[in-house]
Scaffold this active site. Structure first.
Site, PDB file in Angstrom:
ATOM      1  N   SER A 130      31.463  36.890-123.883  1.00  0.00           N
ATOM      2  CA  SER A 130      32.658  37.374-122.986  1.00  0.00           C
ATOM      3  C   SER A 130      32.615  38.705-122.348  1.00  0.00           C
ATOM      4  CB  SER A 130      34.005  37.222-123.524  1.00  0.00           C
ATOM      5  OG  SER A 130      34.191  35.953-123.775  1.00  0.00           O
ATOM      6  N   CYS A 142      29.208  41.420-114.198  1.00  0.00           N
ATOM      7  CA  CYS A 142      29.571  41.690-113.176  1.00  0.00           C
ATOM      8  C   CYS A 142      29.890  43.279-113.130  1.00  0.00           C
ATOM      9  CB  CYS A 142      30.465  41.044-112.214  1.00  0.00           C
ATOM     10  SG  CYS A 142      30.444  39.270-112.647  1.00  0.00           S
ATOM     11  N   THR A 171      25.722  15.750-117.535  1.00  0.00           N
ATOM     12  CA  THR A 171      24.041  15.645-117.223  1.00  0.00           C
ATOM     13  C   THR A 171      23.907  14.208-117.477  1.00  0.00           C
ATOM     14  OG1 THR A 171      23.803  15.887-119.706  1.00  0.00           O
ATOM     15  CG2 THR A 171      24.007  17.783-118.706  1.00  0.00           C
ATOM     16  N   ASN A 172      22.584  13.908-117.185  1.00  0.00           N
ATOM     17  CA  ASN A 172      22.312  12.541-117.463  1.00  0.00           C
ATOM     18  C   ASN A 172      22.306  11.967-118.799  1.00  0.00           C
ATOM     19  OD1 ASN A 172      20.066  14.184-118.099  1.00  0.00           O
ATOM     20  ND2 ASN A 172      18.504  12.559-118.307  1.00  0.00           N
ATOM     21  N   ALA A 185      27.070  20.504-118.371  1.00  0.00           N
ATOM     22  CA  ALA A 185      26.505  21.785-118.127  1.00  0.00           C
ATOM     23  C   ALA A 185      27.407  22.340-117.008  1.00  0.00           C
ATOM     24  CB  ALA A 185      25.022  21.639-117.704  1.00  0.00           C
ATOM     25  N   TYR A 206      51.187  40.093 -90.914  1.00  0.00           N
ATOM     26  CA  TYR A 206      50.829  41.409 -90.010  1.00  0.00           C
ATOM     27  C   TYR A 206      51.971  42.310 -90.116  1.00  0.00           C
ATOM     28  CZ  TYR A 206      51.355  44.128 -86.061  1.00  0.00           C
ATOM     29  OH  TYR A 206      51.419  45.294 -85.168  1.00  0.00           O
TER      30      TYR A 206
HETATM   31  C1  LIG Z   1      38.008  36.068-121.542  1.00  0.00           C
HETATM   32  C2  LIG Z   1      37.783  34.624-121.237  1.00  0.00           C
HETATM   33  C3  LIG Z   1      37.609  33.916-122.699  1.00  0.00           C
HETATM   34  C4  LIG Z   1      39.333  33.942-120.910  1.00  0.00           C
HETATM   35  O1  LIG Z   1      39.196  32.891-120.361  1.00  0.00           O
HETATM   36  P1  LIG Z   1      40.528  32.101-120.096  1.00  0.00           P
HETATM   37  O2  LIG Z   1      41.687  32.250-121.200  1.00  0.00           O
HETATM   38  O3  LIG Z   1      40.370  30.750-119.697  1.00  0.00           O
HETATM   39  O4  LIG Z   1      40.996  32.827-118.739  1.00  0.00           O
HETATM   40  P2  LIG Z   1      42.168  33.770-118.648  1.00  0.00           P
HETATM   41  O5  LIG Z   1      42.601  34.816-119.579  1.00  0.00           O
HETATM   42  O6  LIG Z   1      42.024  34.318-117.161  1.00  0.00           O
HETATM   43  O7  LIG Z   1      43.574  32.583-118.575  1.00  0.00           O
HETATM   44  C5  LIG Z   1      43.699  31.619-117.767  1.00  0.00           C
HETATM   45  C6  LIG Z   1      44.992  30.795-118.292  1.00  0.00           C
HETATM   46  O8  LIG Z   1      46.108  31.557-118.294  1.00  0.00           O
HETATM   47  C7  LIG Z   1      47.253  31.021-117.578  1.00  0.00           C
HETATM   48  N1  LIG Z   1      47.927  31.965-117.181  1.00  0.00           N
HETATM   49  C8  LIG Z   1      47.596  33.062-116.591  1.00  0.00           C
HETATM   50  N2  LIG Z   1      48.756  33.802-116.335  1.00  0.00           N
HETATM   51  C9  LIG Z   1      49.817  32.970-116.618  1.00  0.00           C
HETATM   52  C10 LIG Z   1      51.217  33.292-116.587  1.00  0.00           C
HETATM   53  N3  LIG Z   1      51.733  34.353-116.178  1.00  0.00           N
HETATM   54  N4  LIG Z   1      51.952  32.333-117.198  1.00  0.00           N
HETATM   55  C11 LIG Z   1      51.470  31.064-117.540  1.00  0.00           C
HETATM   56  N5  LIG Z   1      50.127  30.897-117.700  1.00  0.00           N
HETATM   57  C12 LIG Z   1      49.169  31.989-117.048  1.00  0.00           C
HETATM   58  C13 LIG Z   1      46.275  29.992-116.614  1.00  0.00           C
HETATM   59  O9  LIG Z   1      47.044  29.123-116.240  1.00  0.00           O
HETATM   60  C14 LIG Z   1      45.153  29.721-117.597  1.00  0.00           C
HETATM   61  O10 LIG Z   1      45.215  28.751-118.344  1.00  0.00           O
HETATM   62  P3  LIG Z   1      44.830  27.274-118.099  1.00  0.00           P
HETATM   63  O11 LIG Z   1      43.343  27.460-117.852  1.00  0.00           O
HETATM   64  O12 LIG Z   1      45.053  26.609-119.283  1.00  0.00           O
HETATM   65  O13 LIG Z   1      45.382  26.720-116.835  1.00  0.00           O
HETATM   66  C15 LIG Z   1      36.663  34.314-120.147  1.00  0.00           C
HETATM   67  O14 LIG Z   1      37.325  34.268-119.014  1.00  0.00           O
HETATM   68  C16 LIG Z   1      35.680  35.123-120.197  1.00  0.00           C
HETATM   69  O15 LIG Z   1      35.004  35.121-121.064  1.00  0.00           O
HETATM   70  N6  LIG Z   1      35.646  36.495-119.404  1.00  0.00           N
HETATM   71  C17 LIG Z   1      34.277  37.270-119.394  1.00  0.00           C
HETATM   72  C18 LIG Z   1      33.229  36.861-118.998  1.00  0.00           C
HETATM   73  C19 LIG Z   1      32.950  36.622-117.586  1.00  0.00           C
HETATM   74  O16 LIG Z   1      33.644  35.966-116.768  1.00  0.00           O
HETATM   75  N7  LIG Z   1      31.740  37.259-116.883  1.00  0.00           N
HETATM   76  C20 LIG Z   1      31.684  36.982-115.514  1.00  0.00           C
HETATM   77  C21 LIG Z   1      32.611  37.809-114.676  1.00  0.00           C
HETATM   78  S1  LIG Z   1      32.240  39.533-114.750  1.00  0.00           S
HETATM   79  C1  LIG Z   2      47.526  43.929 -75.100  1.00  0.00           C
HETATM   80  C2  LIG Z   2      47.855  42.641 -74.880  1.00  0.00           C
HETATM   81  C3  LIG Z   2      48.339  42.307 -73.400  1.00  0.00           C
HETATM   82  C4  LIG Z   2      46.524  41.859 -74.992  1.00  0.00           C
HETATM   83  O1  LIG Z   2      46.600  40.492 -74.818  1.00  0.00           O
HETATM   84  P1  LIG Z   2      45.223  39.702 -75.009  1.00  0.00           P
HETATM   85  O2  LIG Z   2      44.376  40.157 -73.902  1.00  0.00           O
HETATM   86  O3  LIG Z   2      45.588  38.177 -74.891  1.00  0.00           O
HETATM   87  O4  LIG Z   2      44.572  39.921 -76.638  1.00  0.00           O
HETATM   88  P2  LIG Z   2      43.606  40.646 -76.868  1.00  0.00           P
HETATM   89  O5  LIG Z   2      43.191  41.827 -76.424  1.00  0.00           O
HETATM   90  O6  LIG Z   2      43.617  40.717 -78.421  1.00  0.00           O
HETATM   91  O7  LIG Z   2      42.273  39.847 -76.606  1.00  0.00           O
HETATM   92  C5  LIG Z   2      42.341  38.235 -77.192  1.00  0.00           C
HETATM   93  C6  LIG Z   2      41.016  37.862 -76.381  1.00  0.00           C
HETATM   94  O8  LIG Z   2      39.773  38.129 -76.527  1.00  0.00           O
HETATM   95  C7  LIG Z   2      38.982  37.390 -76.644  1.00  0.00           C
HETATM   96  N1  LIG Z   2      38.023  38.033 -77.516  1.00  0.00           N
HETATM   97  C8  LIG Z   2      37.985  39.026 -78.408  1.00  0.00           C
HETATM   98  N2  LIG Z   2      37.165  39.549 -78.888  1.00  0.00           N
HETATM   99  C9  LIG Z   2      36.201  38.876 -78.407  1.00  0.00           C
HETATM  100  C10 LIG Z   2      34.545  38.798 -78.500  1.00  0.00           C
HETATM  101  N3  LIG Z   2      34.083  39.757 -79.281  1.00  0.00           N
HETATM  102  N4  LIG Z   2      33.916  38.035 -77.774  1.00  0.00           N
HETATM  103  C11 LIG Z   2      34.454  37.169 -76.791  1.00  0.00           C
HETATM  104  N5  LIG Z   2      35.855  36.979 -76.845  1.00  0.00           N
HETATM  105  C12 LIG Z   2      36.706  37.864 -77.536  1.00  0.00           C
HETATM  106  C13 LIG Z   2      39.645  36.308 -77.530  1.00  0.00           C
HETATM  107  O9  LIG Z   2      39.069  34.929 -77.446  1.00  0.00           O
HETATM  108  C14 LIG Z   2      40.867  36.169 -76.564  1.00  0.00           C
HETATM  109  O10 LIG Z   2      40.896  35.506 -75.391  1.00  0.00           O
HETATM  110  P3  LIG Z   2      41.552  34.087 -75.317  1.00  0.00           P
HETATM  111  O11 LIG Z   2      42.914  34.273 -75.734  1.00  0.00           O
HETATM  112  O12 LIG Z   2      41.260  33.732 -73.928  1.00  0.00           O
HETATM  113  O13 LIG Z   2      40.914  33.247 -76.015  1.00  0.00           O
HETATM  114  C15 LIG Z   2      49.015  42.075 -75.797  1.00  0.00           C
HETATM  115  O14 LIG Z   2      48.267  41.760 -76.858  1.00  0.00           O
HETATM  116  C16 LIG Z   2      49.998  43.129 -75.913  1.00  0.00           C
HETATM  117  O15 LIG Z   2      50.841  43.312 -75.062  1.00  0.00           O
HETATM  118  N6  LIG Z   2      50.141  43.634 -77.197  1.00  0.00           N
HETATM  119  C17 LIG Z   2      51.202  44.618 -77.173  1.00  0.00           C
HETATM  120  C18 LIG Z   2      52.414  44.234 -77.626  1.00  0.00           C
HETATM  121  C19 LIG Z   2      52.432  43.324 -79.032  1.00  0.00           C
HETATM  122  O16 LIG Z   2      52.087  42.588 -79.401  1.00  0.00           O
HETATM  123  N7  LIG Z   2      53.638  43.869 -79.835  1.00  0.00           N
HETATM  124  C20 LIG Z   2      53.750  43.234 -81.192  1.00  0.00           C
HETATM  125  C21 LIG Z   2      52.909  43.739 -82.122  1.00  0.00           C
HETATM  126  S1  LIG Z   2      52.792  45.574 -82.325  1.00  0.00           S
END
Ligand SMILES: CC(C)(COP(=O)(O)OP(=O)(O)OC[C@H]1O[C@@H](n2cnc3c(N)ncnc32)[C@H](O)[C@@H]1OP(=O)(O)O)[C@@H](O)C(=O)NCCC(=O)NCCS
Ligand SMILES: CC(C)(COP(=O)(O)OP(=O)(O)OC[C@H]1O[C@@H](n2cnc3c(N)ncnc32)[C@H](O)[C@@H]1OP(=O)(O)O)[C@@H](O)C(=O)NCCC(=O)NCCS
Ligand SMILES: Cc1cc2nc3c(=O)[nH]c(=O)nc-3n(C[C@H](O)[C@H](O)[C@H](O)COP(=O)(O)OP(=O)(O)OC[C@H]3O[C@@H](n4cnc5c(N)ncnc54)[C@H](O)[C@@H]3O)c2cc1C
Ligand SMILES: Cc1cc2nc3c(=O)[nH]c(=O)nc-3n(C[C@H](O)[C@H](O)[C@H](O)COP(=O)(O)OP(=O)(O)OC[C@H]3O[C@@H](n4cnc5c(N)ncnc54)[C@H](O)[C@@H]3O)c2cc1C
Lengths: 547, 547
Positions: A40, A44, A274-275, A281, A426
């Site tokens: 364990s 990574c 497996t087979n 596995a 957003y």
């Molecule tokens: C440490 C290790 C043995 C733990 O295995 P594990 O107990 O299956 O995994 P977790 O500790 O993440 O726990 C997952 C379980 O907890 C449960 N669980 C997690 N949080 C919970 C919560 N708040 N309430 C209820 N259940 C919860 C999940 O449902 C899951 O149980 P289940 O599989 O029976 O559904 C194993 O992940 C391990 O060896 N890891 C290190 C190696 C490794 O992964 N290396 C590669 C990545 S670096």
């Molecule tokens: C500024 C504004 C007029 C721009 O509108 P818009 O031109 O439709 O939107 P975008 O500039 O994001 O562009 C989107 C378009 O670009 C296209 N596009 C984006 N990147 C592209 C790329 N790399 N290659 C090809 N097409 C691309 C998309 O396909 C989309 O076109 P489509 O709708 O015809 O398919 C409008 O979003 C606006 O008034 N925004 C401010 C107000 C607001 O949203 N307030 C609330 C949030 S704060």
């Protein structure tokens, strides 16, 4: 009568199976064999112990044999290697440091032996200054070498996840680091134009990168170890990390009758059987179904290993859980950047001959008017009809969040129009009202609907200048700052008034900085009768791909 | 012949519709009316301009009339209020600062007038020191008041999203801030035990909170403005922010024949059509279908407004896009914490009489051995059969990511077993091999399968001490540090050896710190024949709910 269950391998898959099985079955006898000294542990986390962000070694030990016994009554046997399986007798043979050779019988057997680092058959590949990274003893050796001051420079061979993480962490530890990669890009799950951005980050942070270099051998030098490259080139360093990939640790199964794949992976069905009856596995050692394209895949990741371990425990306890496949969702931190991917890459789709479309967008990680926003490069792969096949993203913030959203969409077999519809959270510090995932959905929808045609940077060479115009619709200033050779400039906002400058008989190849203005320009031109296409990802992706 | 399309309201819904429509139809005539001085401004950014994290006012202006004209040829008319609609003549009447009263005809009409702050009918509610927050002029007034040094203390009335964000930002601006909320909790989309954590963060950061207080009126004092509460209590401050909710800005439609809901929202169908032909409506002003329970809902959020704007443009351009409903996914930053939610809350499900189950887990935001990890409180609501209905989370990191994953799952009508299966990206800086979303899926699966029974903190009062034992399975040390009154202590790891201390005739009510050890203990006890249930969220949630 209570079942006797043996587990081979005491880390991700094995320990997860053991814990879950005990929760489901208080009465089973569960014995877990681990050939190494620890169970364990956090595989990574190993690289980060070298870099120092994980400061205490004990943090790497998630569970101990004592803990597993206290909580789950698991009979944990470390230093105990299973050396063969006899499916007829239903026994395994164990070589134990303490007890010597012995046999243990089973009602059910779970194999989770994982994968070990590939060591190539090259001159000097057993050199004592070559290290691999799989477990605690491995990392202890590297840590000792690095902290004793015996390491001021390192060569990492292999630009996969582990190689890149090790390079980063050796750099963090203060070493001079060179990474050698046999291919032309790092991190195979990414397509080259995205991998390039991650490689650039490594270089910015001072890691030397060598691409397309094949290592010929190793030899001692007075400074330490020398790595021989083609053309008599020799690189020297105090240590070498070998990280060119992993191979399933299944040699002990060769004569068991258990079916292994071409590269030694254990073959299993959806029930992870497996087979052989009563033999299951999981983990890095098995071959699974690729969730997206349905082919065979071996994807050595901890999430799948843990999930499979839990499923096997379910099966043994009589539940009907199944494992539906792996899509390969993954993420990596590289200094200040993040790269994440899920599903199939463009490379994979090409290799398999699957018809696909792609789009790259560069949305802001959160509302651009709120401080700290940065661009995400987000690439989506989908079928011509719009089914989502894969995605990749790189950036500094919110990268893995978007990939996870797309992974969930792939889980449900979703469409690009689902991405457009998703209602994601957003507020300005977190996203935009049109989340990057919506945005890539919009852009992809336009392609699927045929509203826009796009071309990719690598298709530029195929353009025939006589029939076409390459049109930069960015501002004059941007154009003067750098553009694709052969392009003319008409800023998008002037386009409607300058249509007369464009010959309607020619194809118009439009581009802007990221693809967005190019898209707007395409729409204007298309509706005025032009045959137009837009550069996916724009000049930014074009430039990135030059790296 | 090209269509003439009028748009009422020039911000989220209106401007999105305009831009999309132009991309789809280069030839339409598009006129956008905005009664205020600005279009396309960042409503959602307004509070942060007060707090200072958005330092430049221009950042709030995402687009300008000039920009909209250059890029999209939209005829933008600011200071132009549409005061009525005549659906028979297909005209609107406009009151323009520049042009006076005039009519404009339409082929298609899009209404996106949004919602305005509710101002209660109380003595003194027109006091000049009372401010509301909807647009740029509003925020200019507040900014002036605050920076001129005329504001050292503020009272915010209303603990919804805008009230809480304003309280945070006024605090960041250096003011002494009191927030008054009429209900017993902040932020209605959250259930009380999660809202309590967010309230605590506000208090820690120095905002005074007053719950369950009804404001009776306002009056001038020599210090500034006085807010009258029940029992003759008077609070004084330099300014008051009124943020008790919003109401659709639809008074101008009263005599139009457009169907309005009970609270003034415009009724629309899936195509976002009103009851009148050629009249569409979007954004805060409309009533939508709740995506989860199918009832009517008015959810004033920017994501839905933007999406609806795009859909209406599609419809007018002849595409068949539809709007399927709003699930209310939202997120808020509160100082160093984040709260996010999606779908139905427990409160809502209770109110609607929908049968549900719930679970609270407290997983780590990323691998606990990697620095910077913090606990997420994640609550899931689901049907007895396991269909996901909603989720809420609070914490410091990775909160909205998990809620988004669950929102995507709800989009697809997913099940708790889908949450368990999701393949999400994992590396130590980002998550755990069992992601929090998987974890809540596991825990929920166990409930759906009947493997564990849980109880919630608010059911403790219903326990009958004579028939039951309240059992704390945490360590002795934890038990001594604080426990639920009436509980006995047997640490989980000692449980198997101490079963004789528990009367099998009694119900066993188990709890631990977060629910996880309690779950393990439940499994042990259940399999030894006990009737057992486990406290959802554990002692931590119990304590939190006391707040
Ligand atoms: C440490 C290790 C043995 C733990 O295995 P594990 O107990 O299956 O995994 P977790 O500790 O993440 O726990 C997952 C379980 O907890 C449960 N669980 C997690 N949080 C919970 C919560 N708040 N309430 C209820 N259940 C919860 C999940 O449902 C899951 O149980 P289940 O599989 O029976 O559904 C194993 O992940 C391990 O060896 N890891 C290190 C190696 C490794 O992964 N290396 C590669 C990545 S670096
Ligand atoms: C500024 C504004 C007029 C721009 O509108 P818009 O031109 O439709 O939107 P975008 O500039 O994001 O562009 C989107 C378009 O670009 C296209 N596009 C984006 N990147 C592209 C790329 N790399 N290659 C090809 N097409 C691309 C998309 O396909 C989309 O076109 P489509 O709708 O015809 O398919 C409008 O979003 C606006 O008034 N925004 C401010 C107000 C607001 O949203 N307030 C609330 C949030 S704060
Ligand atoms: C450095 C490093 C970094 C990683 N980073 C990530 C990451 O960020 N994200 C991610 O998803 N994955 C990561 N992984 C991969 C992840 O650790 C594996 O996918 C996962 O551990 C596989 O689980 P498993 O149970 O199959 O094998 P393992 O966890 O390797 O466990 C197998 C165990 O079985 C033992 N064993 C083998 N054969 C026998 C035998 N015959 N008898 C007894 N015992 C035996 C081995 O000693 C080993 O301890 C990383 C791996 C490494 C090495
Ligand atoms: C302070 C604040 C913070 C917010 N934070 C968030 C957040 O973090 N996340 C989120 O999702 N949402 C947030 N919102 C909500 C979001 O801004 C709205 O949901 C969204 O703007 C609604 O879009 P709309 O087009 O319906 O209305 P609006 O964007 O309000 O636009 C309507 C426009 O129409 C104009 N108008 C009204 N009547 C007429 C008329 N008769 N003639 C001409 N013009 C008219 C109005 O002046 C107004 O400018 C926030 C809102 C505010 C005020």
């Amino acid at each position: 009568m209570s079942k006797k269950v043996l587990i081979v391998g005491g880390v991700a898959g094995g320990a997860s199976a053991a814990a879950r099985l005990r929760r489901l079955d208080e009465h089973a006898e569960i014995i877990m064999f681990e050939k190494g000294p620890y169970i364990s542990f956090a595989n990574c986390g190993l690289p980060y112990y070298i870099g120092g962000s994980i400061a205490e070694r004990e943090r790497l030990l998630v569970q101990t044999p004592q803990g597993m016994n206290d909580r789950f009554r698991i009979d944990v046997r470390t230093h105990s290697e299973v050396i063969s399986v006899d499916p007829h007798q239903r026994t395994v043979q164990v070589r134990s440091a303490e007890r010597g050779l012995y046999e243990e019988s089973y009602d059910e057997l779970i194999l989770s032996p994982g994968a070990r680092p590939v060591v190539p058959d090259l001159p000097g590949s057993d050199h004592p200054l070559i290290y691999t990274v799989r477990n605690i003893p491995d990392i202890d050796r590297i840590k000792e070498k690095v902290t004793a001051g015996g390491g001021r420079s390192a060569i990492v061979i292999g630009g996969g996840f582990i190689g890149v993480e090790m390079a980063e962490n050796l750099k963090e530890a203060g070493l001079n680091v060179t990474l050698i990669e046999g291919n032309a890009q790092l991190l195979a799950p990414f397509d080259p134009e995205l991998a390039a951005t991650l490689a650039q980050e490594m270089q910015h942070k001072g890691v030397n990168l060598l691409f397309s270099q094949r290592v010929q051998g190793f030899r001692s030098t007075d400074r330490g170890i020398g790595v021989e490259l083609g053309g008599e080139r020799l690189l020297t360093a105090d240590l070498v990390i070998l990280a060119i990939g992993v191979t399933p640790d299944t040699a002990f199964l060769q004569s068991s009758g258990i079916q292994l794949g071409a590269r030694g992976h254990i073959a299993v069905n959806e029930a992870l059987e497996t087979n052989l009856p009563h033999v299951y596995a999981v983990g890095d050692a098995i071959e699974v179904r690729d969730y997206v394209h349905g082919g065979k895949a071996a994807i050595p990741l901890a999430g799948p290993a843990n999930k499979q371990g839990r499923i096997v425990a379910d099966r043994i306890a009589g539940l009907d859980s199944v494992y539906k496949g792996t899509m390969g969702t993954s993420v990596i931190k590289i200094f200040d950047m993040t790269g994440a991917s899920t599903g199939s890459s463009e490379k994979t789709l090409k290799r398999l001959g699957i018809d696909y479309r792609s789009i790259i967008v560069h949305p802001s990680s959160h509302a651009s008017y709120y401080p700290g926003a940065s661009a995400i490069v987000l690439k989506l792969l989908f079928t011509p009809e719009g089914k989502v096949l894969g995605a990749q993203a790189v950036g500094c913030e919110g990268v893995e969040k978007r990939i996870d959203d797309i992974a969930v969409t792939i889980h449900f077999g979703g469409h690009v129009s689902d991405l457009a519809e998703l209602e994601l959270s957003y507020a300005p510090p977190f996203s935009s009202a049109k989340d990057p995932v919506n945005m890539v959905g919009y852009a992809a929808e336009n392609i699927v609907a045929g509203r826009v045609q796009s071309f990719t940077y690598d298709q530029l060479d195929a353009r025939i200048p006589e029939n076409s115009v390459l049109l930069d619709v960015r501002s004059d200033l941007e154009h003067r700052g750098g553009h694709i050779p052969g392009s003319i400039s008409i800023p998008v906002d002037e386009l409607r008034g300058r249509l007369n400058e464009l010959d309607p008989a020619k194809e118009i190849w439009v581009y802007c900085q990221v693809g967005f203005r190019g898209y707007t320009a395409s729409q204007i031109l298309r509706q005025h009768g032009y045959d137009v296409r837009n550069l996916s990802g724009g000049y930014k992706t074009y430039r990135q791909a030059q790296f």
